[in-house]
Design an enzyme around this catalytic site. Structure first.
Site, PDB file in Angstrom:
ATOM      1  N   SER A  50      51.028  35.780  37.069  1.00 48.83           N
ATOM      2  CA  SER A  50      51.745  36.271  38.253  1.00 48.83           C
ATOM      3  C   SER A  50      52.903  35.321  38.515  1.00 48.83           C
ATOM      4  O   SER A  50      52.880  34.174  38.047  1.00 48.83           O
ATOM      5  CB  SER A  50      50.803  36.267  39.472  1.00 48.83           C
ATOM      6  OG  SER A  50      51.534  36.427  40.678  1.00 48.83           O
ATOM      7  N   TYR A  66      44.431  32.033  44.884  1.00 47.79           N
ATOM      8  CA  TYR A  66      44.912  33.083  43.972  1.00 47.79           C
ATOM      9  C   TYR A  66      45.931  32.499  42.994  1.00 47.79           C
ATOM     10  O   TYR A  66      45.826  32.692  41.777  1.00 47.79           O
ATOM     11  CB  TYR A  66      45.548  34.232  44.772  1.00 47.79           C
ATOM     12  CG  TYR A  66      46.132  35.309  43.889  1.00 47.79           C
ATOM     13  CD1 TYR A  66      45.307  36.212  43.228  1.00 47.79           C
ATOM     14  CD2 TYR A  66      47.515  35.414  43.699  1.00 47.79           C
ATOM     15  CE1 TYR A  66      45.848  37.191  42.398  1.00 47.79           C
ATOM     16  CE2 TYR A  66      48.061  36.388  42.881  1.00 47.79           C
ATOM     17  CZ  TYR A  66      47.220  37.281  42.232  1.00 47.79           C
ATOM     18  OH  TYR A  66      47.759  38.239  41.419  1.00 47.79           O
TER      19      TYR A  66
HETATM   20  P1  NDP Z   1      44.597  46.956  41.238  1.00 46.64           P
HETATM   21  O1  NDP Z   1      43.782  46.531  42.412  1.00 46.64           O
HETATM   22  O2  NDP Z   1      45.191  48.311  41.250  1.00 46.64           O
HETATM   23  O3  NDP Z   1      43.763  46.766  39.900  1.00 46.64           O
HETATM   24  C1  NDP Z   1      42.843  45.733  39.731  1.00 46.64           C
HETATM   25  C2  NDP Z   1      41.860  46.152  38.659  1.00 46.64           C
HETATM   26  O4  NDP Z   1      40.926  45.070  38.455  1.00 46.64           O
HETATM   27  C3  NDP Z   1      41.062  47.372  39.031  1.00 46.64           C
HETATM   28  O5  NDP Z   1      41.004  48.234  37.912  1.00 46.64           O
HETATM   29  C4  NDP Z   1      39.685  46.834  39.351  1.00 46.64           C
HETATM   30  O6  NDP Z   1      38.702  47.803  38.974  1.00 46.64           O
HETATM   31  C5  NDP Z   1      39.627  45.644  38.409  1.00 46.64           C
HETATM   32  N1  NDP Z   1      38.606  44.670  38.767  1.00 46.64           N
HETATM   33  C6  NDP Z   1      38.495  43.953  39.897  1.00 46.64           C
HETATM   34  N2  NDP Z   1      37.377  43.189  39.859  1.00 46.64           N
HETATM   35  C7  NDP Z   1      36.792  43.448  38.656  1.00 46.64           C
HETATM   36  C8  NDP Z   1      35.615  42.990  38.021  1.00 46.64           C
HETATM   37  N3  NDP Z   1      34.792  42.102  38.589  1.00 46.64           N
HETATM   38  N4  NDP Z   1      35.318  43.464  36.781  1.00 46.64           N
HETATM   39  C9  NDP Z   1      36.129  44.374  36.189  1.00 46.64           C
HETATM   40  N5  NDP Z   1      37.253  44.840  36.746  1.00 46.64           N
HETATM   41  C10 NDP Z   1      37.576  44.383  37.963  1.00 46.64           C
HETATM   42  O7  NDP Z   1      45.737  45.836  41.110  1.00 46.64           O
HETATM   43  P2  NDP Z   1      46.833  45.531  39.981  1.00 46.64           P
HETATM   44  O8  NDP Z   1      46.919  46.601  39.004  1.00 46.64           O
HETATM   45  O9  NDP Z   1      48.039  45.111  40.697  1.00 46.64           O
HETATM   46  O10 NDP Z   1      46.215  44.215  39.328  1.00 46.64           O
HETATM   47  C11 NDP Z   1      46.112  44.016  37.939  1.00 46.64           C
HETATM   48  C12 NDP Z   1      46.398  42.543  37.639  1.00 46.64           C
HETATM   49  O11 NDP Z   1      47.763  42.251  37.932  1.00 46.64           O
HETATM   50  C13 NDP Z   1      45.577  41.547  38.440  1.00 46.64           C
HETATM   51  O12 NDP Z   1      45.141  40.502  37.586  1.00 46.64           O
HETATM   52  C14 NDP Z   1      46.575  41.019  39.455  1.00 46.64           C
HETATM   53  O13 NDP Z   1      46.237  39.727  39.901  1.00 46.64           O
HETATM   54  C15 NDP Z   1      47.841  41.039  38.632  1.00 46.64           C
HETATM   55  N6  NDP Z   1      49.084  41.006  39.368  1.00 46.64           N
HETATM   56  C16 NDP Z   1      49.398  42.020  40.224  1.00 46.64           C
HETATM   57  C17 NDP Z   1      50.565  41.967  40.965  1.00 46.64           C
HETATM   58  C18 NDP Z   1      50.910  43.000  41.958  1.00 46.64           C
HETATM   59  O14 NDP Z   1      51.859  42.790  42.727  1.00 46.64           O
HETATM   60  N7  NDP Z   1      50.208  44.140  42.035  1.00 46.64           N
HETATM   61  C19 NDP Z   1      51.519  40.858  40.798  1.00 46.64           C
HETATM   62  C20 NDP Z   1      51.110  39.867  39.852  1.00 46.64           C
HETATM   63  C21 NDP Z   1      49.938  39.960  39.158  1.00 46.64           C
HETATM   64  P3  NDP Z   1      37.276  48.049  39.658  1.00 46.64           P
HETATM   65  O15 NDP Z   1      37.429  47.756  41.116  1.00 46.64           O
HETATM   66  O16 NDP Z   1      36.999  49.471  39.328  1.00 46.64           O
HETATM   67  O17 NDP Z   1      36.357  47.102  38.952  1.00 46.64           O
END
Ligand code: NDP
Length: 247
Positions: free
Chosen positions: A140, A153
């Site tokens: 990030s 985070y």
């Molecule tokens: P979302 O919340 O849309 O997606 C997060 C995903 O992580 C979901 O599919 C969720 O699925 C999954 N997840 C969470 N906990 C678990 C777990 N214990 N096991 C398996 N899967 C898990 O957010 P984003 O798409 O934005 O996030 C994706 C990545 O991008 C993250 O690592 C985030 O930190 C990073 N990021 C995002 C930014 C943003 O602005 N959106 C900026 C910078 C980085 P489920 O709940 O079904 O398990």
């Protein structure tokens, strides 16, 4: 080339993971979707199939080593091999340290750090044995700079940056032919803000994302680009945000 590559995606049930699955499946990748929400995974796999792509899914909690081993086994059973893993699952319940949301600190360390390590540990034996493999991970902009409210985070994302950079160096030194790519997204409009329970932090982030947020398919295209690069290229710094973003 992406076509026919077998790619595991963690956190594939929404946001960046979902967009990436659809993007690379449309280009011929065989995708293996992992996350906890099975109904969402099933729907996304059906959408991909309906569009002519190939996708399977496996319920995955990245904090559990056995779940990570199981998704690798499922990919091998169905497609015979694994070519890449996109370590994307993450949570972002940000708040100031003084709020002492210690359970959320632990959750971020478990998912964002241990989840990445578990994924790497599960797939590395395959990559070493076949002498190839691509590990892609989401850090990030909070893994490049410090921002108030993101001590934990951001710390997890600084970890990803360091880990991936060392992995890249070790792979080169050891001649394992394991490639890396690390992404540094800024504000991407996904479900990520829903993990924030601290009202002040949530309000601040909402404003930021409303002003500067971009769509997750922008990140999907960067992942697709990285997967498509020639075998002798490894990239550790993809910073992704809109041109008008101030960081
Ligand atoms: P979302 O919340 O849309 O997606 C997060 C995903 O992580 C979901 O599919 C969720 O699925 C999954 N997840 C969470 N906990 C678990 C777990 N214990 N096991 C398996 N899967 C898990 O957010 P984003 O798409 O934005 O996030 C994706 C990545 O991008 C993250 O690592 C985030 O930190 C990073 N990021 C995002 C930014 C943003 O602005 N959106 C900026 C910078 C980085 P489920 O709940 O079904 O398990």
């Amino acid at each position: 080339m992406i076509k026919d590559k077998v790619v595991i995606i963690t956190g594939a049930s929404s946001g960046i993971g979902e967009a990436t699955a659809k993007e690379i499946a449309a280009k011929g990748a065989k995708v293996v979707l992992g996350a906890r929400r099975e109904d969402r995974l099933r729907q996304i796999a059906e959408d991909i199939s309906a569009a002519g792509g190939e996708a399977i899914y496996q319920v995955l909690d990245v904090t559990k080593p056995e779940d990570n081993a199981a998704i690798v086994a499922r990919a091998k059973d169905r497609f015979g091999r694994v070519d890449a893993i996109f370590l994307n699952a993450g949570v972002m319940p940000v708040s100031n340290v003084s709020a002492l949301k210690t359970a959320e600190w632990k959750q971020m360390v478990d998912v964002n750090i241990n989840g990445v390590l578990n994924g790497v540990a599960a797939v590395m034996p395959e990559f070493l044995a076949q002498k190839s493999g691509h590990i892609l991970a989401v850090s990030s902009v909070a893994g490049l700079k410090a921002y108030p409210g993101t001590a934990i985070y951001g710390g997890t994302k600084w970890f990803v940056r360091d880990f991936m950079e060392v992995l890249r160096m070790e792979a080169a030194m050891e001649g394992t032919n394991i490639r890396t790519a690390t992404l540094y997204p800024a504000a991407i409009n996904t479900e990520l803000l829903e993990t924030i329970t601290d009202k002040q932090a949530a309000d601040g982030m909402q404003g930021l994302y409303q002003t500067f947020g971009i769509a997750p398919d922008r990140i999907a295209k960067v992942v697709s680009f990285a997967l498509d690069l020639p075998e002798d290229v490894t990239v550790n710094e993809f910073t992704v945000g809109p041109a008008n973003q101030p960081w």
